[in-house]
Design a protein around this motif. Structure first.
Motif, PDB file in Angstrom:
ATOM      1  N   VAL A 234       0.773  -1.109   0.027  1.00 28.50           N
ATOM      2  CA  VAL A 234      -0.011  -0.142  -0.002  1.00 28.50           C
ATOM      3  C   VAL A 234       0.904   1.129  -0.018  1.00 28.50           C
ATOM      4  CG1 VAL A 234      -1.933  -1.288   1.187  1.00 28.50           C
ATOM      5  CG2 VAL A 234      -0.110   0.164   2.393  1.00 28.50           C
ATOM      6  N   ASN A 235       0.454   2.211  -0.502  1.00 22.67           N
ATOM      7  CA  ASN A 235       1.057   3.612  -0.720  1.00 22.67           C
ATOM      8  C   ASN A 235       0.523   4.789   0.244  1.00 22.67           C
ATOM      9  OD1 ASN A 235       3.317   2.497  -2.410  1.00 22.67           O
ATOM     10  ND2 ASN A 235       1.737   2.469  -4.097  1.00 22.67           N
ATOM     11  N   LYS A 236      -0.615   4.763   0.187  1.00 23.66           N
ATOM     12  CA  LYS A 236      -1.622   6.031   0.840  1.00 23.66           C
ATOM     13  C   LYS A 236      -2.405   5.489   2.009  1.00 23.66           C
ATOM     14  CE  LYS A 236      -0.305   9.450  -1.913  1.00 23.66           C
ATOM     15  NZ  LYS A 236      -1.232  10.373  -2.633  1.00 23.66           N
ATOM     16  N   ILE A 237      -2.033   6.083   3.148  1.00 26.84           N
ATOM     17  CA  ILE A 237      -2.931   5.341   4.335  1.00 26.84           C
ATOM     18  C   ILE A 237      -3.371   6.515   5.152  1.00 26.84           C
ATOM     19  CG2 ILE A 237      -2.302   4.110   6.408  1.00 26.84           C
ATOM     20  CD1 ILE A 237       0.320   3.094   4.684  1.00 26.84           C
ATOM     21  N   PHE A 238      -4.624   6.297   5.710  1.00 27.51           N
ATOM     22  CA  PHE A 238      -5.131   7.167   6.573  1.00 27.51           C
ATOM     23  C   PHE A 238      -5.123   6.472   7.978  1.00 27.51           C
ATOM     24  CE2 PHE A 238      -8.504   9.723   3.702  1.00 27.51           C
ATOM     25  CZ  PHE A 238      -7.380  10.675   3.417  1.00 27.51           C
ATOM     26  N   THR A 239      -4.749   7.175   9.010  1.00 32.27           N
ATOM     27  CA  THR A 239      -4.708   6.454  10.401  1.00 32.27           C
ATOM     28  C   THR A 239      -5.675   7.329  11.134  1.00 32.27           C
ATOM     29  OG1 THR A 239      -2.810   7.636  11.280  1.00 32.27           O
ATOM     30  CG2 THR A 239      -2.297   5.739  10.096  1.00 32.27           C
TER      31      THR A 239
ATOM     32  N   PHE B 130       1.988  10.303  16.343  1.00 33.51           N
ATOM     33  CA  PHE B 130       2.297   9.045  15.447  1.00 33.51           C
ATOM     34  C   PHE B 130       2.933   9.442  14.412  1.00 33.51           C
ATOM     35  CE2 PHE B 130       1.143   5.686  12.428  1.00 33.51           C
ATOM     36  CZ  PHE B 130       0.972   4.674  13.019  1.00 33.51           C
ATOM     37  N   VAL B 131       2.822  10.676  13.744  1.00 39.84           N
ATOM     38  CA  VAL B 131       3.620  11.232  12.383  1.00 39.84           C
ATOM     39  C   VAL B 131       4.594  12.283  13.045  1.00 39.84           C
ATOM     40  CG1 VAL B 131       1.706  10.406  10.879  1.00 39.84           C
ATOM     41  CG2 VAL B 131       1.738  12.671  12.088  1.00 39.84           C
ATOM     42  N   ALA B 132       5.004  12.388  13.978  1.00 40.34           N
ATOM     43  CA  ALA B 132       5.957  13.398  14.388  1.00 40.34           C
ATOM     44  C   ALA B 132       7.205  13.279  13.766  1.00 40.34           C
ATOM     45  CB  ALA B 132       6.010  13.716  16.071  1.00 40.34           C
ATOM     46  N   ASP B 133       8.193  14.342  13.699  1.00 43.72           N
ATOM     47  CA  ASP B 133       9.435  14.270  13.881  1.00 43.72           C
ATOM     48  C   ASP B 133      10.023  13.551  14.687  1.00 43.72           C
ATOM     49  OD1 ASP B 133       9.016  15.641  11.011  1.00 43.72           O
ATOM     50  OD2 ASP B 133       9.415  17.520  11.836  1.00 43.72           O
ATOM     51  N   GLY B 134      11.252  13.043  14.294  1.00 40.40           N
ATOM     52  CA  GLY B 134      11.996  12.148  15.300  1.00 40.40           C
ATOM     53  C   GLY B 134      11.916  10.832  15.507  1.00 40.40           C
ATOM     54  N   ASN B 135      12.391  10.185  16.445  1.00 44.61           N
ATOM     55  CA  ASN B 135      11.994   8.817  16.932  1.00 44.61           C
ATOM     56  C   ASN B 135      10.658   8.214  17.149  1.00 44.61           C
ATOM     57  OD1 ASN B 135      14.961   8.188  16.097  1.00 44.61           O
ATOM     58  ND2 ASN B 135      15.465   8.448  18.351  1.00 44.61           N
TER      59      ASN B 135
ATOM     60  N   MET C 268      -1.143   9.783   6.605  1.00 49.78           N
ATOM     61  CA  MET C 268      -2.148  10.790   7.047  1.00 49.78           C
ATOM     62  C   MET C 268      -2.521  10.484   8.307  1.00 49.78           C
ATOM     63  SD  MET C 268      -3.330  14.087   6.691  1.00 49.78           S
ATOM     64  CE  MET C 268      -3.328  14.437   4.855  1.00 49.78           C
ATOM     65  N   SER C 269      -2.130  10.918   9.366  1.00 44.71           N
ATOM     66  CA  SER C 269      -2.982  10.534  10.729  1.00 44.71           C
ATOM     67  C   SER C 269      -3.898  11.813  10.961  1.00 44.71           C
ATOM     68  CB  SER C 269      -1.850  10.507  11.917  1.00 44.71           C
ATOM     69  OG  SER C 269      -1.541  12.129  12.114  1.00 44.71           O
ATOM     70  N   ASN C 270      -5.118  11.267  11.577  1.00 46.07           N
ATOM     71  CA  ASN C 270      -6.082  12.214  11.984  1.00 46.07           C
ATOM     72  C   ASN C 270      -6.851  12.070  13.311  1.00 46.07           C
ATOM     73  OD1 ASN C 270      -9.262  11.753  11.351  1.00 46.07           O
ATOM     74  ND2 ASN C 270      -7.972  10.200  10.330  1.00 46.07           N
TER      75      ASN C 270
ATOM     76  N   ALA D  23      -6.497   2.707   8.731  1.00 46.62           N
ATOM     77  CA  ALA D  23      -6.107   1.837   9.860  1.00 46.62           C
ATOM     78  C   ALA D  23      -6.651   2.465  11.258  1.00 46.62           C
ATOM     79  CB  ALA D  23      -4.664   2.036  10.173  1.00 46.62           C
ATOM     80  N   PHE D  24      -7.373   1.793  11.850  1.00 42.36           N
ATOM     81  CA  PHE D  24      -8.021   2.045  13.105  1.00 42.36           C
ATOM     82  C   PHE D  24      -7.079   1.741  14.179  1.00 42.36           C
ATOM     83  CE2 PHE D  24     -11.862   1.136  10.424  1.00 42.36           C
ATOM     84  CZ  PHE D  24     -12.594   2.267  10.742  1.00 42.36           C
ATOM     85  N   LEU D  25      -6.507   2.713  14.757  1.00 43.73           N
ATOM     86  CA  LEU D  25      -5.423   2.746  15.813  1.00 43.73           C
ATOM     87  C   LEU D  25      -5.866   3.029  17.142  1.00 43.73           C
ATOM     88  CD1 LEU D  25      -2.191   3.816  13.986  1.00 43.73           C
ATOM     89  CD2 LEU D  25      -3.317   1.761  13.864  1.00 43.73           C
TER      90      LEU D  25
END
Length: 225
Positions: free
Chosen positions: A56-61, A72-77, A116-118, A135-137
């Motif tokens: 997969v290439n495009k994901i909504f979380t 979840f999509v922050a910069d860094g570790n 893309m997290s939301n 993805a239902f996280l």
């Protein structure tokens, strides 16, 4: 039928040297020397494994809170790019000004591979047919939101015939816990019920879920409670 495609539900059970029992008991794991929340890392590993397996290439979380979605999509570790370095990472939430949210969505649409997290948006009024996984996280209780979120993966796009729905699940098999028990314990029962209802309209999906039930005893997992 001409605008939607079939979808496949992925129940992901995670095992990794990065996620040890000792660190789980403390609620954190080490990522490149930084202590990060265990569930977030486990969800990121689940997403990475799904990307590698299904291409997969495009994901909504989808997340419970703005804070968890942004992290979840922050910069860094702590961010997903630690595990998916070739992906762009973006975040939107319902509190953002409309102009800023639309700018982020344009950047996401233009990316070749991206997550893309939301929180509190992206369930309706969003047209990105190229999204091939949601993805239902975090658990969701609104059936309308669940159906609408699942619909993000079901839109047809050039070259796309299948969308994916990811539900990371942590099963305590040592205690004889079933998938259904783990779903209920983790508060994913509403998501599961809706997906079960949807699969009644799709014989292929029904076969997939039956196969998952047959194979559930073959994987090992852990309880992240």
């Amino acid at each position: 039928r001409n605008i939607i495609c079939n979808f496949k539900v992925i129940i992901s059970v995670i095992t990794s040297e990065m996620v040890t029992n000792e660190l789980l008991s403390r609620g954190e794991v080490m990522v490149n020397g930084d202590a990060i929340r265990a569930r977030q890392v486990a969800n990121q590993i689940a997403l990475r494994d799904a990307v590698e397996k299904y291409g997969v290439n495009k994901i909504f979380t989808f997340h419970r809170t703005v804070k968890s979605a942004a992290s979840f999509v922050a910069d860094g570790n702590e961010g997903i790019r630690t595990h998916l370095p070739d992906f762009g990472s973006y975040h939107v939430n319902g509190d953002m000004p409309t102009a800023r949210r639309e700018r982020v969505m344009r950047e996401f649409r233009g990316a070749t591979r991206a997550v893309m997290s939301n929180a509190r948006c992206l369930t309706e009024g969003v047209d990105v047919p190229a999204v091939d996984m949601v993805a239902f996280l975090s658990p969701r209780r609104s059936r309308v939101d669940i159906v609408q979120a699942t619909g993000r993966a079901m839109r047809r796009a050039p070259g796309k015939t299948l969308g994916y729905v990811l539900v990371p699940l942590y099963v305590e098999l040592a205690a004889g816990e079933s998938v259904e028990d783990a779903v209920s314990r983790a508060d994913f029962d509403e998501v599961w019920d809706v997906l079960q209802s949807l699969q009644e309209q799709d014989e292929d999906l029904a076969d997939i879920i039956r196969q998952m039930r047959e194979e559930r005893g073959r994987t090992k997992g852990f309880d992240d409670s």
